[in-house]
Design an enzyme around this catalytic site. Sequence first.
Site, PDB file in Angstrom:
ATOM      1  N   ARG A  39      26.841  45.507  17.360  1.00  0.00           N
ATOM      2  CA  ARG A  39      25.731  45.294  18.297  1.00  0.00           C
ATOM      3  C   ARG A  39      24.543  44.595  17.615  1.00  0.00           C
ATOM      4  O   ARG A  39      23.856  43.790  18.222  1.00  0.00           O
ATOM      5  CB  ARG A  39      25.293  46.674  18.829  1.00  0.00           C
ATOM      6  CG  ARG A  39      24.443  46.662  20.063  1.00  0.00           C
ATOM      7  CD  ARG A  39      24.466  48.058  20.713  1.00  0.00           C
ATOM      8  NE  ARG A  39      24.603  49.146  19.733  1.00  0.00           N
ATOM      9  CZ  ARG A  39      23.604  49.795  19.166  1.00  0.00           C
ATOM     10  NH1 ARG A  39      22.378  49.486  19.452  1.00  0.00           N
ATOM     11  NH2 ARG A  39      23.828  50.781  18.302  1.00  0.00           N
ATOM     12  N   CYS A 129      17.335  65.181   4.670  1.00  0.00           N
ATOM     13  CA  CYS A 129      15.889  64.992   4.434  1.00  0.00           C
ATOM     14  C   CYS A 129      15.129  66.319   4.337  1.00  0.00           C
ATOM     15  O   CYS A 129      14.113  66.404   3.645  1.00  0.00           O
ATOM     16  CB  CYS A 129      15.274  64.104   5.507  1.00  0.00           C
ATOM     17  SG  CYS A 129      15.685  64.537   7.185  1.00  0.00           S
ATOM     18  N   SER A 159      11.084  61.703  13.699  1.00  0.00           N
ATOM     19  CA  SER A 159      11.861  60.564  13.201  1.00  0.00           C
ATOM     20  C   SER A 159      13.077  61.009  12.404  1.00  0.00           C
ATOM     21  O   SER A 159      13.949  60.192  12.104  1.00  0.00           O
ATOM     22  CB  SER A 159      10.995  59.614  12.373  1.00  0.00           C
ATOM     23  OG  SER A 159      10.508  60.278  11.230  1.00  0.00           O
ATOM     24  N   LYS A 229      22.583  73.348   5.945  1.00  0.00           N
ATOM     25  CA  LYS A 229      22.501  72.251   4.969  1.00  0.00           C
ATOM     26  C   LYS A 229      21.481  72.598   3.896  1.00  0.00           C
ATOM     27  O   LYS A 229      21.712  72.396   2.702  1.00  0.00           O
ATOM     28  CB  LYS A 229      22.074  70.954   5.656  1.00  0.00           C
ATOM     29  CG  LYS A 229      23.171  70.299   6.478  1.00  0.00           C
ATOM     30  CD  LYS A 229      22.630  69.048   7.148  1.00  0.00           C
ATOM     31  CE  LYS A 229      23.660  68.462   8.094  1.00  0.00           C
ATOM     32  NZ  LYS A 229      23.158  67.275   8.809  1.00  0.00           N
ATOM     33  N   ARG A 251      11.436  71.879  14.935  1.00  0.00           N
ATOM     34  CA  ARG A 251      10.971  70.502  15.181  1.00  0.00           C
ATOM     35  C   ARG A 251       9.558  70.569  15.735  1.00  0.00           C
ATOM     36  O   ARG A 251       9.260  71.394  16.599  1.00  0.00           O
ATOM     37  CB  ARG A 251      11.909  69.843  16.192  1.00  0.00           C
ATOM     38  CG  ARG A 251      11.707  68.364  16.345  1.00  0.00           C
ATOM     39  CD  ARG A 251      12.286  67.555  15.218  1.00  0.00           C
ATOM     40  NE  ARG A 251      13.729  67.632  15.155  1.00  0.00           N
ATOM     41  CZ  ARG A 251      14.455  67.033  14.220  1.00  0.00           C
ATOM     42  NH1 ARG A 251      13.883  66.337  13.257  1.00  0.00           N
ATOM     43  NH2 ARG A 251      15.766  67.154  14.226  1.00  0.00           N
ATOM     44  N   HIS A 258       8.344  65.563   6.983  1.00  0.00           N
ATOM     45  CA  HIS A 258       8.741  66.957   7.152  1.00  0.00           C
ATOM     46  C   HIS A 258       7.840  67.840   6.276  1.00  0.00           C
ATOM     47  O   HIS A 258       7.483  67.458   5.150  1.00  0.00           O
ATOM     48  CB  HIS A 258      10.184  67.178   6.683  1.00  0.00           C
ATOM     49  CG  HIS A 258      11.221  66.609   7.603  1.00  0.00           C
ATOM     50  ND1 HIS A 258      10.955  66.073   8.844  1.00  0.00           N
ATOM     51  CD2 HIS A 258      12.579  66.523   7.458  1.00  0.00           C
ATOM     52  CE1 HIS A 258      12.079  65.680   9.410  1.00  0.00           C
ATOM     53  NE2 HIS A 258      13.083  65.936   8.591  1.00  0.00           N
ATOM     54  N   ASN A 331      10.031  62.032   5.409  1.00  0.00           N
ATOM     55  CA  ASN A 331      11.471  62.207   5.606  1.00  0.00           C
ATOM     56  C   ASN A 331      12.237  60.890   5.623  1.00  0.00           C
ATOM     57  O   ASN A 331      13.450  60.880   5.426  1.00  0.00           O
ATOM     58  CB  ASN A 331      11.765  62.982   6.894  1.00  0.00           C
ATOM     59  CG  ASN A 331      11.069  62.403   8.102  1.00  0.00           C
ATOM     60  OD1 ASN A 331       9.838  62.396   8.171  1.00  0.00           O
ATOM     61  ND2 ASN A 331      11.826  61.908   9.054  1.00  0.00           N
TER      62      ASN A 331
HETATM   63  C1  2RA Z   1      16.472  65.791  11.001  1.00  0.00           C
HETATM   64  N1  2RA Z   1      17.189  66.363   8.786  1.00  0.00           N
HETATM   65  O1  2RA Z   1      15.294  65.948  10.665  1.00  0.00           O
HETATM   66  C2  2RA Z   1      17.530  65.671   9.993  1.00  0.00           C
HETATM   67  C3  2RA Z   1      17.887  64.241   9.778  1.00  0.00           C
HETATM   68  N2  2RA Z   1      19.026  64.121   8.973  1.00  0.00           N
HETATM   69  O2  2RA Z   1      16.844  65.728  12.158  1.00  0.00           O
END
Ligand code: 2RA
Length: 351
Positions: A39, A129, A159, A229, A251, A258, A331
């Site tokens: 693409r 990240c 992001s 992770k 989030r 981050h 991040n």
């Molecule tokens: C996130 N750590 O912040 C993840 C991205 N790989 O969504």
Amino acid sequence: KRPNLALIGATGAVGTVMRDIVSSREDIWGEIRLVASARSAGKVLRVRGEDVVVQALAPEVFDGIDIAIFDVPDEVSAEWVPIAASRGAIVVDKSGTFRMEPDVPLVVPEVNPLDARDRPRGIISTPNCTTLSMMAAMGALHAEFTLTELVVASYQAVSGAGVAGSARLYDEIEALAGDRTVGQSAGDVRKVLANKLPEESPFPAPIAFNVVPWAGSRKADGWASEELKLRNESRKILGIPDLKVSATCVRVPVVTTHSLAVHARFAREITVADAHRILEAAPTVVLMDDPENGIWPTPLDVVGNDPTYVGRVRQAIDFPNTLDLFVCGDNLRKGAALNAAEIAELVAAEF
Ligand code: 2RA
């Protein structure tokens, strides 16, 4: 010899920062080839001040390539990283696909650079990240005081979910702007967004004016993939297979960078002064810890910068040998593109 580099996933959020990084650091590369999905093929992007045409991912794009950095979804890495390696490229892979495989090193150059040399499959993984945001700082503290436990709460930027994550936050803020009634009764923001932004969000709840206690995919027993992770990758990078780790990943409505609140226990007593001394001496860590003068890191002060920023270092009152601290890391830079570029530079030094 100046090795030839291929960037796979050159047009994504991380790919864009990667082009910026390879253009702004000391130039150690021969050819830099840009590769993306069909693409995006044919697009012209700038690297090192030159226009480069993006090529579609195909086995031949690895011909003549010494090092390939992949930043693509897990399933694309699963298929294409072995193809690149079989054609002679040493691969630095950002996906989660190979990170925990015993014959693939997981590398943070400040912490375990020598692991990058032991790569029987020609693949080196770079961490998630969230893990990376704290690794330079925690690695430095561990080297002197030996970590035994980590309890972490993350405040993850949108992001981290790619270009679509940032776009969603901007769209939600735009949809809600000017309405001084929203956020005052349960569900009111959801209603406005359902009307104004009916398309699916990358996040499982509104992200503007909110915090969402979920990042990543669903795993067993209520855990989110990001939390596991952080646990597994920290153990592998630090070389502490039995490190006790518990994380809650959240989030927040921050575009990039981050943040992590870290509760870290060590094998012996550690003071704030010890931690300050170590963090100040760590070349890629910036200590911002003067609360009396309002000095501590925030994502808005950190975004766009390479180091790991640390503040709010305190000796835990009720827990022996334990520090509480706050860490911020971009991040997309150290959390992704920069760490991958630094691993690639480690390998390039072997040529
Ligand atoms: C996130 N750590 O912040 C993840 C991205 N790989 O969504």
